[in-house]
Design an enzyme around this catalytic site. Structure first.
Site, short mmCIF file in Angstrom:
data_model
loop_
_atom_site.label_atom_id
_atom_site.label_comp_id
_atom_site.label_asym_id
_atom_site.label_seq_id
_atom_site.Cartn_x
_atom_site.Cartn_y
_atom_site.Cartn_z
N TYR A 495 -39.56 -96.89 23.43
CA TYR A 495 -38.49 -97.51 24.23
C TYR A 495 -37.81 -96.56 25.21
O TYR A 495 -36.66 -96.78 25.57
CB TYR A 495 -37.43 -98.15 23.32
CG TYR A 495 -38.01 -99.03 22.23
CD1 TYR A 495 -38.51 -100.29 22.54
CD2 TYR A 495 -38.06 -98.59 20.91
CE1 TYR A 495 -39.04 -101.10 21.55
CE2 TYR A 495 -38.59 -99.40 19.91
CZ TYR A 495 -39.08 -100.66 20.23
OH TYR A 495 -39.60 -101.45 19.26
N HIS A 496 -38.49 -95.49 25.62
CA HIS A 496 -37.87 -94.56 26.56
C HIS A 496 -38.42 -94.74 27.97
O HIS A 496 -38.52 -93.79 28.74
CB HIS A 496 -38.07 -93.11 26.07
CG HIS A 496 -37.43 -92.84 24.74
ND1 HIS A 496 -37.64 -91.69 24.03
CD2 HIS A 496 -36.59 -93.60 23.99
CE1 HIS A 496 -36.94 -91.75 22.89
NE2 HIS A 496 -36.31 -92.90 22.85
N TYR A 497 -38.80 -95.95 28.29
CA TYR A 497 -39.38 -96.22 29.62
C TYR A 497 -38.37 -95.94 30.72
O TYR A 497 -37.16 -96.06 30.52
CB TYR A 497 -39.90 -97.67 29.69
CG TYR A 497 -38.88 -98.71 29.28
CD1 TYR A 497 -37.98 -99.21 30.20
CD2 TYR A 497 -38.79 -99.16 27.96
CE1 TYR A 497 -37.03 -100.15 29.84
CE2 TYR A 497 -37.84 -100.10 27.58
CZ TYR A 497 -36.96 -100.59 28.53
OH TYR A 497 -36.00 -101.50 28.16
N HIS A 498 -38.88 -95.54 31.87
CA HIS A 498 -38.01 -95.13 32.98
C HIS A 498 -38.79 -95.22 34.28
O HIS A 498 -39.99 -95.49 34.27
CB HIS A 498 -37.51 -93.70 32.73
CG HIS A 498 -38.63 -92.72 32.47
ND1 HIS A 498 -39.15 -92.51 31.21
CD2 HIS A 498 -39.36 -91.95 33.30
CE1 HIS A 498 -40.14 -91.64 31.28
NE2 HIS A 498 -40.29 -91.29 32.54
#
Ligand code: FAD
Ligand code: NAG
Ligand code: NAG
Ligand code: NAG
Ligand code: NAG
Ligand code: NAG
Ligand code: NAG
Ligand code: NAG
Ligand code: NAG
Length: 567
Positions: A495-498
């Site tokens: 969940y660390h999408y950027h």
């Protein structure tokens, strides 16, 4: 004071019980190391007591105005309009409200009084209870086929996440070109309000910590908020009463008289004004609707006019890595072929919007052989390999309202594969399409194989075997498994999408959108790499940091205007 001491004593008791549990299960080979760790940890706790880590009771009184009545805001003007009351948006709104009037618009509801958000024991449950328009977590499936979620509530993803808090590395801050001193101040501002030290390390976190050390992720660093190699315990937004402090709590630090928080309201697009004499296009406001209404509903709010337009406020997008590029596209900013496909009239062709989407590939192993009814347990410890390329965490995640599984997960800290985001429809409440291209590069595939081997060592550790009992310990791989194939099949998100509006491509170093006036972006969409570690701390910091920068910029402008007048 008596009360605080009592609570701390209670915490230490809990802590000792948990350590004892972990400890009892350890056999001789570990015992020396365990003792040393235990002593180190107790010393750390004592130090924390003596230094009296900022301790704030939960439930600060909220004084700022929160409404879901769109009519209250329709037609009004503000110095700043911030779209998205998430991780970065809230500290930004609080900071700007110190000197200016601020409207913060959030599509989701309030986190206050919502046990799904506030209670630590519900960690992970919102991810299981999603619906199309209203749930606090909005699910999406990337075109890679990997399931994922975004926050949809005041507090944003900080209201549904693991709460693990760790500052970015010095190299990251340096590469970003930020002012080191101000960065430190901004981190400390955040930490004094919503970050808590681990007064209590859960039995599973203790065991996971030992297992990561056993697998050779050294040295042991005890408690640290810094991104340092080895195994450490970090901060958390869950306090010692098991309550979550979302970014929305930072709004308490703002000026309540100049802050309006409009919830349950989705921004549909940014409004622009084109000045043909100057040939410049400026964001002048937003169009919005109640999130539960029909798409034909539209209200407007504006940026306050001032005599000197060069000292006017901005519309600032803080709608997250999916929300901000999506909203730009819906507003006519983005690659022109894509806008044409959806009949959106072009305001400005910016090729970089939606480009550079990244998600850190993750492999998670469930180390127990079948579901149990342990309480959900968010991550508190991290193992960071000595090349900083792999980060290991552990948690207990719910599978349903009454069953959980114990897991260890690792992420690739600096992946090189990139993907893209496109509109899928013109409803601002629905997800755009996104592809991350997990493990597409050879570098990422090699890291994934290394990461899987490390996880396998951890999963087979004696510490975990003692905790679960040998028979319940799930072994990840057998020697002959093709790990590249295993990675392809099992890659998931942490969940660390950027990305999507990255600095240098869509925004400049002041986070202003290239070629347009009065429009900035501040959130995970501007990152072209994740801050090595988990991103929440740095996004909270960035909201405060850029808020302070804007305040001082405008101070300089008004000073020079004042000087002009006195001339
Ligand atoms: C399940 C999960 C677990 C995680 N665990 C951790 C962790 O333990 N530690 C860590 O450091 N990081 C963690 N992360 C990552 C971290 O939470 C995110 O990277 C970070 O919160 C993103 O912040 P942001 O400000 O970019 O966006 P967000 O916090 O997502 O904020 C965007 C906000 O904009 C709103 N919005 C979007 N579109 C509109 C619109 N059109 N109109 C109005 N409002 C809109 C959204 O509702 C949302 O509130 C986790 C993330 C998730 C999802
Ligand atoms: C609110 O902000 C305005 C600037 O728009 C400022 O002039 C005013 O003093 C502020 N009001 C309060 C109560 O702080
Ligand atoms: C916002 O929407 C949620 C979900 O529909 C609802 O439960 C809540 O009452 C609404 N909040 C307000 C203040 O209207
Ligand atoms: C106006 O600005 C745009 C974008 O900067 C530029 O492409 C265009 O040529 C300009 N038009 C005139 C008349 O100067
Ligand atoms: C949307 O929610 C609000 C309360 O938040 C309620 O007053 C309103 O009737 C709802 N509208 C629709 C169309 O359901
Ligand atoms: C765009 O407009 C054209 C012509 O009006 C129409 O045929 C087409 O269906 C529209 N496309 C979309 C995605 O709305
Ligand atoms: C969880 O609840 C369901 C239905 O209430 C029940 O069938 C199941 O056995 C329970 N599981 C556990 C692990 O308690
Ligand atoms: C929209 O999303 C659906 C479901 O993922 C997908 O099948 C479709 O191809 C997408 N359309 C566009 C234009 O991206
Ligand atoms: C507006 O502010 C800018 C920046 O301080 C200044 O250079 C300019 O002279 C001002 N213009 C007027 C009309 O006051």
């Amino acid at each position: 004071m008596i009360c605080t001491a009592h609570i701390l004593a209670h915490k230490i008791n809990n802590f000792l019980t948990s350590q004892a549990l972990a400890h009892c299960n350890m056999e001789l080979p570990q015992i020396n190391q365990v003792h040393r760790l235990l002593i180190a940890f107790l010393l750390f706790l004592l130090a924390t007591l003596v230094l009296s880590f900022p301790f704030e009771p939960p439930g600060n009184v909220r004084q700022w105005h929160m409404t879901s009545d769109v009519k209250e805001v329709a037609g009004k003007s503000y110095d700043y309009i911030i779209v998205g009351g998430g991780t970065c948006g809230c500290p930004l709104a609080a900071t700007l409200s110190e000197k200016f009037s601020v409207l913060l618009v959030e599509r989701g509801g309030s986190p206050y009084g919502n046990p799904l958000v506030i209670e630590r024991r519900n960690y992970g449950i919102p991810l299981l209870e999603t619906d199309k328009y209203m749930s606090v977590a909005q699910s999406f499936i990337s075109q890679d086929g990997v399931g994922n979620v975004r926050g949809r509530v005041l507090g944003g993803s900080s209201a549904i996440n693991g709460g693990f808090y760790s500052r970015a590395s010095e190299e990251f801050v340096c590469r970003a070109g930020w002012d080191k001193k101000l960065v430190k101040e901004a981190y400390e501002w955040v930490e004094s309000k919503v970050v808590f030290p681990p007064f209590y390390l859960s039995p599973w976190q203790s065991v996971a910590e030992f297992s990561i050390l056993e697998a050779g992720v050294l040295p042991y660093n005890g408690f640290s908020l810094e991104h340092i190699k080895g195994t450490k315990i970090s901060g958390s937004v869950f306090d010692e009463f098991g309550k979550r402090h979302t970014s929305a709590d930072l709004l308490n630090a703002g000026n309540p008289k100049n802050l309006t928080v409009l919830i349950n309201t989705t921004v549909k697009r940014i409004l622009f004004h084109h000045n043909s004499y100057r040939n410049e296009t400026r964001a002048k406001g937003i169009s919005f609707m109640q999130s539960n209404s029909t798409l034909d509903e539209a209200h407007e709010a504006y940026i306050k006019e001032v005599q000197n337009s060069s000292s006017r406020g901005d519309v600032i997008l803080a709608a997250g890595a999916l929300g901000s590029p999506q909203l730009l596209l819906l507003s006519g900013i983005g690659p022109k072929e894509q806008l044409r496909r959806f009949n959106i009239s072009l305001v400005r062709d910016i090729e970089g919007i939606g480009k550079g989407m990244q998600d850190n590939p993750c492999i998670a192993v469930l180390v127990d052989s079948k579901p149990q009814d342990r309480l959900p347990d968010p991550p508190q410890i991290a193992g960071i390999t000595d090349d900083y390329k792999i980060i290991v965490e552990a948690s207990i995640l719910p599978l349903s309202s009454n069953s959980t599984r114990v897991n260890v997960a690792a992420k690739i800290a600096m992946p090189t594969s990139k993907g893209a985001l496109h509109l899928n429809n013109t409803d601002p409440r629905l997800n755009p399409s996104v592809r991350f291209n997990y493990l597409a590069s050879e570098n990422d595939m090699e890291e994934c194989v290394k990461m899987t081997k490390l996880l396998d060592r951890i999963a087979r550790s004696k510490s975990i075997a003692f905790f679960l009992g040998e028979s319940r310990q799930e072994k990840l791989t057998s020697a002959d498994v093709d790990l590249r194939n295993f990675c392809k099949k099992n890659v998931r998100t942490i969940y660390h999408y950027h990305g999507g509006c990255t600095v240098g491509s869509v925004v400049d170093e002041h986070y202003k959108v290239y070629g347009l006036k009065g429009l900035r972006i501040l959130d995970g969409s501007t990152f072209s790499e994740s801050p090595g570690t988990n991103p929440m701390a740095t996004l909270l910091m960035l909201g405060r940091y850029q808020g302070l920068k804007i305040l001082s910029e405008r101070n300089a402008v008004s000073d020079s205007n004042a000087k002009d007048k006195t001339k």
